[in-house]
Design an enzyme around this catalytic site. Structure first.
Site, short mmCIF file in Angstrom:
data_model
loop_
_atom_site.label_atom_id
_atom_site.label_comp_id
_atom_site.label_asym_id
_atom_site.label_seq_id
_atom_site.Cartn_x
_atom_site.Cartn_y
_atom_site.Cartn_z
N ASP A 1 -10.88 3.45 4.17
CA ASP A 1 -11.29 2.12 4.17
C ASP A 1 -12.77 1.81 3.90
O ASP A 1 -13.17 1.09 3.11
CB ASP A 1 -11.30 1.03 5.40
CG ASP A 1 -10.09 0.31 5.79
OD1 ASP A 1 -9.93 -0.21 4.17
OD2 ASP A 1 -9.47 0.13 6.07
N LYS B 1 0.64 -1.27 -0.06
CA LYS B 1 -0.26 -0.06 0.04
C LYS B 1 0.65 1.06 0.02
O LYS B 1 1.24 1.84 -0.83
CB LYS B 1 -1.08 -0.48 0.91
CG LYS B 1 -2.28 -1.27 1.18
CD LYS B 1 -2.75 -1.36 2.26
CE LYS B 1 -4.32 -2.75 2.50
NZ LYS B 1 -4.22 -2.73 3.65
N GLN C 1 -4.74 -1.87 9.49
CA GLN C 1 -4.62 -3.01 8.71
C GLN C 1 -5.24 -4.44 9.60
O GLN C 1 -5.04 -3.77 11.15
CB GLN C 1 -2.81 -2.94 8.53
CG GLN C 1 -3.09 -4.57 7.79
CD GLN C 1 -3.78 -4.30 6.46
OE1 GLN C 1 -3.42 -3.86 5.92
NE2 GLN C 1 -4.15 -5.85 6.19
N1 GUN Z 1 -6.93 -6.64 5.67
C1 GUN Z 1 -8.01 -7.10 4.87
N2 GUN Z 1 -8.59 -6.17 3.50
C2 GUN Z 1 -8.17 -5.01 4.71
C3 GUN Z 1 -8.22 -3.68 3.94
O1 GUN Z 1 -9.94 -4.03 2.26
N3 GUN Z 1 -8.84 -3.57 4.64
C4 GUN Z 1 -7.98 -3.05 5.62
N4 GUN Z 1 -7.67 -1.95 6.80
N5 GUN Z 1 -7.79 -4.36 6.10
C5 GUN Z 1 -7.79 -5.67 5.65
#
Ligand code: GUN
Length: 294
Positions: free
Chosen positions: A120, A53, A97
């Site tokens: 998100d 990311k 995350q």
């Molecule tokens: N863990 C797995 N997919 C995601 C996501 O799209 N956002 C976040 N914050 N954590 C994740």
């Protein structure tokens, strides 16, 4: 018949070229879009996702910072940390995350993120907005699926969309976005009786259950478009989706691979949401995102 491959890397690149131009436009106005990614603990898979990311942000000229906090971080410490990011004007988007280590409350942590910075789209306010068609930050994975279909000129309106999976991150928001695009939506899940009865009727099938290769060719209607959201690591280290690619590609008209399908789109939509947050702050756009298919 062999299905057309829907290449998430190519489609991601298409969007990133546009994002880069929009980042440049903001930088000219003295605003550099910034994303803060918070990771708690040492889960190796999460560490890889977080690194990807941050790298993606840099690829379009955005600022990114990764905050790696110890697994022993308390709920109060984590919330206090997020509040500092909420108040930081250089940060337009905050992503924590998931999943968090045991003992931390995912939901309470998400609610600590200011809704304007919740790129998100998981905060109650943004989830609620999604349900009433006014989403600013559609959750990245289901939004990425919509953008892939749009890019491939797959019409959703009037089609039967079957989603396998009912998670808060994918299945539920995917259903909202498909409804908005005019699809007739069925949401199936692990408790659904006679799953093939539903999947075999899907014009567009979205698999997001987290079970390796569970959707086989015999469960797919000939000519269907198949979107595989699953990312499962087998004991031999191989990455596979929720769809059995080899049998499915003989039946579907188009299919996403794993890896290289939905995965890159998720990250790209995160960049899009962060950019949108910065554009909102700079007064360049109105509030709602365009989540409709053309
Ligand atoms: N863990 C797995 N997919 C995601 C996501 O799209 N956002 C976040 N914050 N954590 C994740």
């Amino acid at each position: 018949m062999s299905a057309k491959l829907i290449d998430g890397k190519v489609i991601s690149e298409f969007f990133r070229v546009e994002y880069k131009l929009r980042v440049d436009r903001l930088i000219e106005r003295g605003v550099r879009p910034g994303l803060a990614v918070v990771i708690v603990g040492n889960d190796p898979a999460s560490q890889v996702y977080v690194r990807n990311k941050a790298r993606a942000c840099e690829s379009v000229g955005m600022h990114s910072e990764v905050h790696a906090l110890a697994a022993t971080t308390s709920q109060d410490e984590l919330v206090a940390f997020i509040e500092k990011l909420n108040a930081n004007p250089a940060i337009h988007g905050i992503l924590v995350q998931l999943p968090l280590p045991k003992g931390l409350d995912d939901r309470a942590v998400i609610e600590a993120i200011h809704p304007d910075k919740d790129v998100d789209g998981f905060h109650y306010a943004n989830m609620g907005a999604l349900v009433i068609d006014e989403s600013r930050y559609p959750p990245c994975t289901p939004f990425g699926v919509m953008k892939m279909l749009e890019y491939e000129n797959v019409r959703v309106e009037g089609k039967h969309v079957v989603i396998v999976g009912r998670s808060n991150i994918v299945g539920k928001p995917q259903a909202m976005l498909m409804l908005k695009a005019g699809g007739t939506v069925t949401v199936c899940h692990s408790k659904t009786d006679n799953l093939p009865r539903f999947t075999r009727d899907a014009d567009i099938l979205v698999a997001a259950v987290g079970r390796p290769c569970m959707i086989t060719g015999s469960m797919i209607k000939p000519g269907a478009v198949v979107i595989d959201v699953g990312i499962n690591r087998l004991p031999d280290g191989k990455l596979v989706g929720d769809v059995d690619f080899e049998s499915a590609k003989k039946v579907a008209s188009a299919i996403t691979p794993v890896p290289g399908g939905v995965g890159p789109m998720t990250i790209t939509m995160l960049l899009g949401n962060t950019l949108h947050a910065a554009e909102l702050k700079a007064g360049l756009v109105e509030s709602a995102r365009d989540t409709m298919l053309a």
